[in-house]
Design a protein around this motif. Structure first.
Motif, short mmCIF file in Angstrom:
data_model
loop_
_atom_site.label_atom_id
_atom_site.label_comp_id
_atom_site.label_asym_id
_atom_site.label_seq_id
_atom_site.Cartn_x
_atom_site.Cartn_y
_atom_site.Cartn_z
N HIS A 52 14.95 113.62 90.58
CA HIS A 52 14.11 114.84 90.84
C HIS A 52 12.66 114.20 90.48
CE1 HIS A 52 12.97 118.97 91.15
NE2 HIS A 52 12.05 118.69 89.96
N ARG A 64 7.07 114.68 100.20
CA ARG A 64 8.26 115.03 100.81
C ARG A 64 8.39 114.37 102.27
NH1 ARG A 64 11.45 119.25 99.52
NH2 ARG A 64 10.60 120.77 97.89
N ILE A 71 15.61 113.06 100.57
CA ILE A 71 15.68 114.50 100.03
C ILE A 71 16.64 115.38 101.04
CG2 ILE A 71 14.32 116.75 100.26
CD1 ILE A 71 11.86 115.03 99.46
N VAL A 76 17.80 113.33 96.54
CA VAL A 76 16.47 113.44 95.62
C VAL A 76 15.93 115.09 96.03
CG1 VAL A 76 13.96 112.73 95.73
CG2 VAL A 76 15.70 111.05 96.01
N SER A 77 15.33 115.59 95.04
CA SER A 77 14.69 116.87 95.11
C SER A 77 13.46 116.87 94.57
CB SER A 77 15.48 117.90 94.34
OG SER A 77 15.88 117.61 92.91
N VAL A 78 12.64 117.96 94.86
CA VAL A 78 11.20 118.09 94.59
C VAL A 78 10.79 119.45 94.10
CG1 VAL A 78 8.83 117.57 95.35
CG2 VAL A 78 10.72 116.22 96.18
#
Length: 251
Positions: A52, A64, A71, A76-78
């Motif tokens: 993250h 992004r 993602i 993967v996250s944001v």
């Protein structure tokens, strides 16, 4: 420690103003087409279930785009830190993304010199509480003071006006913490923590001796011998160093 229990958290909302490049430090190129993000992702991917990344509002879109494939896959996250309130605010503001994991591996977003060996040793050594890799530095910018029983008493920070002692122990921008009780401990810490003398922020690093000294969290220190691993990408000289180091790794 099974990899599926670990979430890497990368606070990368800083503006990197000292570099003067106008982009987040995690997106700075250290070789053709290779950014700090690519290096960190390569180091962390074998060790964790999820990564993250916490970005600034203006950095979110470009990041992004850079990490779009990862993602989209869910690896993967944001999230966004709306105001620059410090690393602790970034980490705990992202709690919904990591609190289902048993462990978080916090890695600063400019640690281009982190070796895969060190990252792997930290995850392997972590059982509960707090695990930190530390390296002796001739002139540390941050210094960790432990007692003979291994309790972390204090973290001195040059940026807050503290005097760090030559040869003192410094971190390499990596911190492994159990998530059980972590958010509660941070909330209680905020009730009594004093803002930094110069930054005015409630810093994350003094939270670590609070966990060790006040809350009784067990501390595991992973010794590191190469002081170059402590060098983030903060200045033009740091960036030039990171580029030379990457060339050596590539060879």
């Amino acid at each position: 420690m099974p990899a599926e229990r670990v979430c890497a958290v990368i606070p990368a909302a800083g503006r990197g103003t000292r570099l003067g490049l106008g982009i987040p430090k995690i997106m700075v190129e250290i070789a053709d087409g290779v950014t700090v993000w690519h290096v960190l992702h390569e180091r962390l991917r074998p060790l964790v279930e999820h990564i993250h990344v916490v970005m600034s509002p203006e950095g979110e879109g470009p990041f992004r785009a850079l990490a779009a494939g990862r993602i989209e896959s869910g690896a993967v996250s944001v999230s966004v830190q709306g105001r620059p309130t410090g690393m602790g605010g970034a980490i705990f503001g992202a709690a919904p993304h990591w609190d289902a994991h048993g462990t978080i591996l916090v890695v600063w977003g400019d640690q281009a010199g982190l070796s895969p060996v060190t990252a792997g040793r930290v995850v392997e050594a972590h059982e509960k509480g707090l695990t930190i890799p530390l390296v002796p530095m001739p002139d540390p910018y941050v210094e960790y003071e432990l007692d003979d029983d291994g309790t972390l008493l204090r973290v001195r920070q040059s940026r807050e006006g503290d005097e760090c002692r030559p040869g003192g122990l410094s971190d390499v921008g990596v911190f492994c913490l159990s998530t059980e009780g972590l958010h509660e401990a941070w909330t209680r810490y905020l009730d009594e923590a004093a803002p930094g003398a110069r930054t005015g922020e409630v810093n994350f690093l003094p939270f670590l001796p609070y966990l060790s000294r006040e809350r009784g969290w067990p501390l595991t220190v992973v010794p590191v011998t190469d002081p170059d691993e402590a060098r983030g990408v903060n200045t033009a000289d740091d960036l030039a160093f990171a580029r030379r180091a990457h060339q050596r790794w590539a060879r």
